[in-house]
Structure formats: structure tokens, C-alpha cells
Design an enzyme around this catalytic site. Structure first.
Site, mmCIF file in Angstrom:
data_model
loop_
_atom_site.group_PDB
_atom_site.id
_atom_site.type_symbol
_atom_site.label_atom_id
_atom_site.label_comp_id
_atom_site.label_asym_id
_atom_site.label_seq_id
_atom_site.Cartn_x
_atom_site.Cartn_y
_atom_site.Cartn_z
ATOM 1 N N LYS A 189 9.686 -22.258 -5.632
ATOM 2 C CA LYS A 189 9.622 -21.374 -4.460
ATOM 3 C C LYS A 189 8.857 -22.071 -3.330
ATOM 4 O O LYS A 189 9.300 -22.105 -2.202
ATOM 5 C CB LYS A 189 8.949 -20.057 -4.862
ATOM 6 C CG LYS A 189 8.861 -19.042 -3.752
ATOM 7 C CD LYS A 189 8.340 -17.715 -4.270
ATOM 8 C CE LYS A 189 8.078 -16.772 -3.099
ATOM 9 N NZ LYS A 189 7.553 -15.476 -3.528
ATOM 10 N N GLU A 224 2.933 -29.448 -10.980
ATOM 11 C CA GLU A 224 3.742 -29.822 -12.141
ATOM 12 C C GLU A 224 5.162 -30.180 -11.720
ATOM 13 O O GLU A 224 5.708 -31.218 -12.098
ATOM 14 C CB GLU A 224 3.805 -28.661 -13.153
ATOM 15 C CG GLU A 224 2.502 -28.333 -13.845
ATOM 16 C CD GLU A 224 1.657 -27.320 -13.093
ATOM 17 O OE1 GLU A 224 1.840 -27.155 -11.851
ATOM 18 O OE2 GLU A 224 0.794 -26.693 -13.733
ATOM 19 N N GLY A 243 8.140 -15.098 -7.821
ATOM 20 C CA GLY A 243 8.568 -16.135 -8.760
ATOM 21 C C GLY A 243 9.054 -15.552 -10.083
ATOM 22 O O GLY A 243 10.114 -15.917 -10.593
ATOM 23 N N ARG A 244 8.293 -14.621 -10.630
ATOM 24 C CA ARG A 244 8.644 -14.076 -11.959
ATOM 25 C C ARG A 244 9.758 -13.045 -11.887
ATOM 26 O O ARG A 244 10.149 -12.490 -12.913
ATOM 27 C CB ARG A 244 7.390 -13.506 -12.629
ATOM 28 C CG ARG A 244 6.619 -12.491 -11.805
ATOM 29 C CD ARG A 244 5.245 -12.214 -12.387
ATOM 30 N NE ARG A 244 4.428 -11.356 -11.533
ATOM 31 C CZ ARG A 244 3.655 -11.780 -10.549
ATOM 32 N NH1 ARG A 244 3.605 -13.077 -10.257
ATOM 33 N NH2 ARG A 244 2.931 -10.938 -9.834
ATOM 34 N N GLU A 277 1.391 -11.690 -15.685
ATOM 35 C CA GLU A 277 1.078 -12.174 -14.329
ATOM 36 C C GLU A 277 1.193 -11.001 -13.343
ATOM 37 O O GLU A 277 0.504 -10.958 -12.337
ATOM 38 C CB GLU A 277 1.999 -13.326 -13.929
ATOM 39 C CG GLU A 277 1.423 -14.182 -12.808
ATOM 40 C CD GLU A 277 2.259 -15.415 -12.469
ATOM 41 O OE1 GLU A 277 3.404 -15.250 -12.016
ATOM 42 O OE2 GLU A 277 1.771 -16.546 -12.635
ATOM 43 N N HIS A 316 8.231 -13.174 -41.692
ATOM 44 C CA HIS A 316 7.635 -14.081 -42.672
ATOM 45 C C HIS A 316 6.425 -14.787 -42.099
ATOM 46 O O HIS A 316 6.001 -15.821 -42.602
ATOM 47 C CB HIS A 316 8.696 -15.072 -43.158
ATOM 48 C CG HIS A 316 9.837 -14.363 -43.820
ATOM 49 N ND1 HIS A 316 9.826 -14.047 -45.168
ATOM 50 C CD2 HIS A 316 10.973 -13.829 -43.306
ATOM 51 C CE1 HIS A 316 10.949 -13.384 -45.452
ATOM 52 N NE2 HIS A 316 11.646 -13.242 -44.341
ATOM 53 N N LYS A 346 -6.185 -24.207 -10.348
ATOM 54 C CA LYS A 346 -5.451 -25.231 -9.586
ATOM 55 C C LYS A 346 -6.409 -26.005 -8.697
ATOM 56 O O LYS A 346 -6.340 -27.228 -8.600
ATOM 57 C CB LYS A 346 -4.378 -24.575 -8.701
ATOM 58 C CG LYS A 346 -3.205 -23.976 -9.445
ATOM 59 C CD LYS A 346 -2.160 -23.459 -8.437
ATOM 60 C CE LYS A 346 -1.102 -22.610 -9.116
ATOM 61 N NZ LYS A 346 -0.189 -21.959 -8.176
HETATM 62 O O1 F6P Z 1 1.011 -20.630 -10.758
HETATM 63 C C1 F6P Z 1 1.734 -19.473 -10.859
HETATM 64 C C2 F6P Z 1 2.980 -19.524 -10.043
HETATM 65 O O2 F6P Z 1 2.687 -19.339 -8.711
HETATM 66 C C3 F6P Z 1 3.983 -18.487 -10.522
HETATM 67 O O3 F6P Z 1 3.773 -17.250 -9.997
HETATM 68 C C4 F6P Z 1 5.278 -19.122 -10.133
HETATM 69 O O4 F6P Z 1 6.343 -18.536 -10.807
HETATM 70 C C5 F6P Z 1 5.012 -20.546 -10.524
HETATM 71 O O5 F6P Z 1 3.662 -20.759 -10.185
HETATM 72 C C6 F6P Z 1 5.890 -21.580 -9.880
HETATM 73 O O6 F6P Z 1 5.783 -21.591 -8.479
HETATM 74 P P1 F6P Z 1 6.849 -22.346 -7.603
HETATM 75 O O7 F6P Z 1 8.180 -21.751 -7.839
HETATM 76 O O8 F6P Z 1 6.386 -22.164 -6.187
HETATM 77 O O9 F6P Z 1 6.842 -23.798 -7.988
#
Ligand code: F6P
Length: 544
Positions: free
Chosen positions: A210, A216, A271-272, A357, A388, A508
Site C-alpha cells: 500500500k 520487508e 491493508g488487512r 490488528e 492430535h 519499526k
Molecule cells: O506494519 C503493519 C502494516 O502496516 C499492516 O497494516 C499492513 O498490512 C502491512 O504493514 C503492509 O503494509 P504495506 O502494504 O504498506 O507494505
């Protein structure tokens, strides 16, 4: 908007709910069923193809009517309307919350900041459709002229969990000559293992973010670009092997992706809550545009059900309120999600972000410290595997864990007796949890007295059973939206902002400070606490 709603424990239904809880908290499901032989038929609801059995909950009709009263007093109805209208209910980020617009049919109109967003949604869907068809048919060629055989989605959180869950859930419908993989972790192992057996010239990367700034995702995206350039040895390869999904055109262009190969979404999609936006591109490539649109239709049907059904027959409202009952009265800490469907193996992981979240918050909308519990911990595994492993504790442990059993009547893979055995287990687990086995029953089996306590099941352990005819794209849409709106219902009762996530920020920032301390070594004077300093020093000492 919601500020005139009294704090949760001051609402009129609260005291009666507390008194009612004291009265029925020890009432056993055995008695509730004995007193009402039709309970298992009565305490169920069916809507849009989803059968919801809530009879095995520790509730009476009075519980439900008090919970509905609480929902009314919490302004749930008005809040639902505000969300669907596109009001900025995510107040801390001043954003509308409009994932429901992502599945609104053509011709609907939802206006945000003076602009109808529905046509924009369909323009992106059409662009995705065109692109998917080219990739699926082999018309979209890589840099060396070979068709794409592998698609890797790089993203994390909402830009990963929805796509990977949906891919796994709908794998049955996927184009099997395409390999889909998902890279999320900054741990290099994730990327290294994903590309190990793949040829760069046949691989397409979808960079899903987003913000297009997430550490990452951007680190993995750069590693992917390096891999493609190293193998294909020409900058022009990037345009053939990378597409982006983002709200941030500037950052996408800076990365070097041709913005004509960018699929847009908007700040009003959390995002979620984004798996049905362009973030679902990998899903669409896997299952095809028609199936993707069927999934959107499933979402939309649940949206309409949530928006219009009376609370008494409203699946997300019922589910959300049952969660409130256990979380805020019984003091239960967790919810187990137990899909009896192997294709839903990533569903619990997906729900963890959606639920925790969203509702893992400690202040109300106006910033007041909350004096009650919010989001429970969601966890789970597909049945029968979980049986199990951790079911022992659900049956006989000291913690009470409400369970969601999710099953499908028709299997997608017919193999002998498998499906009947699977479903027999699901029904049996819910039955065993609710009714248990008394010491008398254990004794009657001829169990020696000393062993009786060990073999006794006290029962009275609550569960919902969600039964759907078949796992289709449409059914998945309904199921996800069911949980989305039940999270919304709970957020409205708790009066929290279910759509921000400030709690992820501090880590972060601190990681950003520590990175140079690890990378460039000793010239950085460490100014952390004694534990963090010692850990960093140890890491530096041994990393060579
Ligand atoms: O760190 C949490 C978050 O902001 C989530 O809410 C989101 O889904 C994820 O990181 C990824 O964010 P982006 O789509 O901006 O890379």
C-alpha cells in the site's frame, strides 16, 4: 459521531448483562439442551448460503436480547451506515473505511471527498482482468520472449496474508501450470527458497505494498530486481518481470516499475481489508477473473446481509456479540478457529491480522484508556490435524476457549470415505466439547475409580458451527466478509478505531535505529537499555 455513546460499562444493558452472567455462568449446555429439545434447530440462522449454529453457546434467549440491546445502545446501526456511506470513521488517520466499495457492483455510487469511487474500482478490476488474461494465456512474455510460468507476490501483512490465504483456499480452481509463491519475511530464507528452483526469465514479481515503503517488502523487491538483472542482464527486463500494486505512484516509479504496470488502490482500503482490491492480483492470476469476480460477489452478498438484516438474524452481528459475551463477561482470552477444510490452512493466520490488528487497542475513539478487555487472541489449525495436537487442552484444560468450527458439505476432492470421516470428526468435536462425559458415564464404561477423573470431560465448552455447501470463490468471499463485519461489530461495541494500527510503529522506528548499529559495527555508540546493548554487542562480536 460516536462520542455521545456512554462508556461500555455505563450503557443500560451492561448491568443487566452482568447480573445475567452471574445467574447463568454455571448453567450447563446439557441442561440448556434438555430444557429445550429444539434448541439445536432454533438457535441457528441461515443466510446467503451460510448456516450458522450457535446453539452450543452458553447463552439463553435473555442473553441474546441483552446483547442485541447492547449493540443498539452502542450505535452499531448508525456506525454500519457511516461505514457504508464512506464517512471517515478511521478517525486517527482521518480516512474512510470502504473495503465494501471494492465489491460494489457497477452502477452503485459511493462518494468519498466528492468523488464516486465505484467507477474507479471497476476501472482497476478491468485493468487487472486484461493483465491476468495475458499472463494466464502466455501472451505476456518475459524479457527473453518466454511466457511467464511463475508468479511471486512480494508483500507483507495485508499485502501478503489475504493473497496467500485466498490462493491456498481456492487452489482447487487455480490454473495448475502456473506456480504461485509468496514472499513476505525479511529473513532472506523466504526469498532464497522461493526462487531456488525457478528461472528468472519465466518469473513475474508482483510487488504489493500500500505504502511502497515497507522495509520487508522493499528489501525483498530490491533483491528480486537484483536477481532478475543479474540473470537477464538488461534493465529493460524490469518492465517485463515486475508489476506493482500500491497507492503510491511516486515510489513505484522511483523503484523503476513502469507505472502503466501499476494497479492502483486507495487510502480508504485498509491493508488487512485489501485482498479484494488490486492486492488480489495474484489471486486473480491463479483462479482467473471470473472466479475472482465470483469471490467479490460473495463479499458483496455478505455486505448487503450485514447492512440490512435485523440484528437477530445478522450473521456478523451474532458472531461479534457472542465474542463480546465471552471476552467481556466470561473473561476468555482466546478464540480457536478450526476449519475442517485443508484448503483453509492459512485462514487462521489471515484472521490473526484481521482481528488483532483491528481490535487490539487500549483506548477508545476519544483517547480514553479502556477499562475492559478488547480483542481476544485468534489462533487455530485445520481439523483434523489440530485434534492430535492442542485439542486436549480445549477439552480438558483449565482455560475455556470458544471455537469456530467451519465445514463444507461437499468436498472438492472426492476420495473414498475421506469427507464423511472429516465431517464426522468436526461434528463429534463440537458435541464432545459441549456435552462432555460425566464421571458416572466414565464409571459405567468399567473405568477403575482412580482413572475416572482423568477420563472425565466436564463439557460446557462453547462453539459455533459454520456450515457451507461447498468451498467456492463466492463462499470464500462470504466467509471473509463474515469475519470482517464481526470484527467491525466488536469494534463498535468497544468504541475503538478498528482501522488504524499505531501499535506496529514503535518497533519499526527502533529497528531503524538498530540497523546501522549492526551493519557498520563498533563506531556506533550504543544508547539502549543494558539488555539491548548487550545483545547487540554479542551479535556484533560473533557475526563475523
Ligand atoms: O506494519 C503493519 C502494516 O502496516 C499492516 O497494516 C499492513 O498490512 C502491512 O504493514 C503492509 O503494509 P504495506 O502494504 O504498506 O507494505
Amino acid at each position: 459521531m460516536t462520542m455521545n455513546i456512554p462508556q461500555l460499562t455505563k450503557r443500560a444493558a451492561w448491568q443487566p448483562l452482568e447480573a445475567h452472567y452471574t445467574k447463568i455462568r454455571n448453567m450447563h449446555l446439557r441442561k440448556l439442551f434438555a430444557d429445550d429439545p429444539k434448541r439445536g434447530e432454533r438457535m441457528t440462522t441461515e443466510a446467503i448460503g451460510i448456516y450458522f449454529d450457535y446453539s452450543k453457546h452458553r447463552i439463553t434467549d435473555e442473553t441474546l436480547s441483552l446483547l442485541f440491546q447492547l449493540a443498539e445502545e452502542s450505535g452499531l446501526r448508525a456506525r454500519i451506515d457511516s461505514m457504508f456511506r464512506g464517512e471517515k470513521i478511521n478517525i486517527t488517520e482521518k480516512r474512510a473505511v470502504l473495503h465494501t466499495a471494492l465489491r460494489a457492483p457497477k452502477g452503485k455510487s459511493i462518494v468519498v471527498d466528492g468523488e464516486d469511487v465505484v467507477p474507479k474500482v471497476h476501472t482497476v478490476l478491468d485493468k487487472m482482468t486484461g493483465f491476468c488474461n495475458r499472463v494466464r494465456s502466455g501472451e505476456w512474455k518475459g524479457h527473453t520472449g518466454k511466457p511467464i510460468r511463475n508468479v511471486i507476490n512480494i508483500g507483507i501483512g495485508g499485502s501478503d496474508l489475504g493473497p496467500v490465504m485466498a490462493y491456498e483456499a481456492l487452489r482447487h480452481y487455480s490454473q495448475r501450470d502456473l506456480t504461485l509463491r509468496f514472499v513476505s519475511n525479511i529473513d532472506g530464507t523466504d526469498f532464497a527458497e522461493a526462487i531456488r528452483d525457478l528461472a528468472a526469465e519465466e518469473t513475474l514479481f508482483i510487488i504489493s505494498s500500500k505504502t511502497f515503503t515497507t522495509l520487508e517488502t522493499m528489501t525483498n523487491a530490491h533483491t528480486a530486481r537484483d536477481w532478475v538483472l543479474k540473470t537477464l542482464r538488461h534493465p529493460a527486463a524490469v518492465a517485463r518481470h515486475f508489476v506493482a500494486i500500491s497507492t503510491n505512484v511516486g515510489e513505484v516509479a522511483k523503484f523503476g516499475i513502469d507505472t502503466t504496470n501499476m494497479f492502483e488502490f486507495w487510502d480508504w482500503v485498509g491493508g488487512r481489508y485489501s485482498m479484494d482490491s488490486a492486492i488480489g492480483l495474484s489471486t486473480m492470476i491463479a483462479i482467473g477473473p471470473e472466479n475472482f469476480r465470483a469471490m467479490l460477489d460473495g463479499f458483496h452478498q455478505m455486505d448487503e446481509h450485514f447492512r440490512t438484516a435485523p440484528f437477530e438474524r445478522n450473521l456478523p452481528v451474532l458472531m461479534g456479540l457472542l465474542g463480546i459475551w465471552y471476552n467481556n463477561f466470561f473473561g476468555m482470552q482466546t478464540v480457536a478457529v478450526l476449519p475442517y477444510e485443508q484448503y483453509l490452512k492459512r485462514f487462521p493466520a489471515y484472521l490473526q491480522q484481521l482481528t488483532m490488528e483491528s481490535n487490539g487497542k487500549h483506548v477508545t475513539l476519544d483517547g480514553t484508556e479502556i477499562g475492559y478487555q478488547t480483542a481476544p487472541i485468534y489462533w487455530g489449525e485445520p481439523g483434523t490435524n489440530g485434534q492430535h495436537s492442542f485439542y486436549q487442552m480445549i477439552h480438558q484444560g483449565t482455560k475455556l476457549i470458544p471455537c469456530d468450527f467451519i465445514g463444507f458439505i461437499q468436498p472438492l476432492n472426492h476420495l473414498g470415505r475421506h469427507h464423511d470421516l472429516l465431517m464426522a470428526n468436526m461434528f463429534a468435536q463440537a458435541e464432545a466439547l459441549a456435552f462432555g462425559k460425566t464421571p458416572q458415564e466414565v464409571q459405567a464404561d468399567g473405568t477403575p475409580a482412580w482413572l475416572v477423573p482423568h477420563k472425565t470431560f466436564e463439557g460446557n465448552r462453547p462453539s459455533s458451527t459454520i456450515l457451507v455447501k461447498r468451498l467456492t470463490p463466492e463462499a470464500l468471499g462470504k466467509l471473509v466478509a463474515l469475519y470482517e463485519h464481526s470484527v467491525f461489530t466488536q469494534g463498535a461495541i468497544w468504541q475503538i478505531d478498528s482501522f488504524d494500527q499505531w501499535g506496529v510503529e514503535l518497533g519499526k522506528v527502533l529497528a531503524g535505529r538498530i540497523i546501522p548499529e549492526l551493519e557498520t559495527g563498533t563506531e556506533h555508540q550504543l544508547k539502549h537499555d543494558n539488555s539491548t546493548n548487550t545483545l547487540i554487542q554479542r551479535y556484533r562480536r560473533y557475526k563475523k
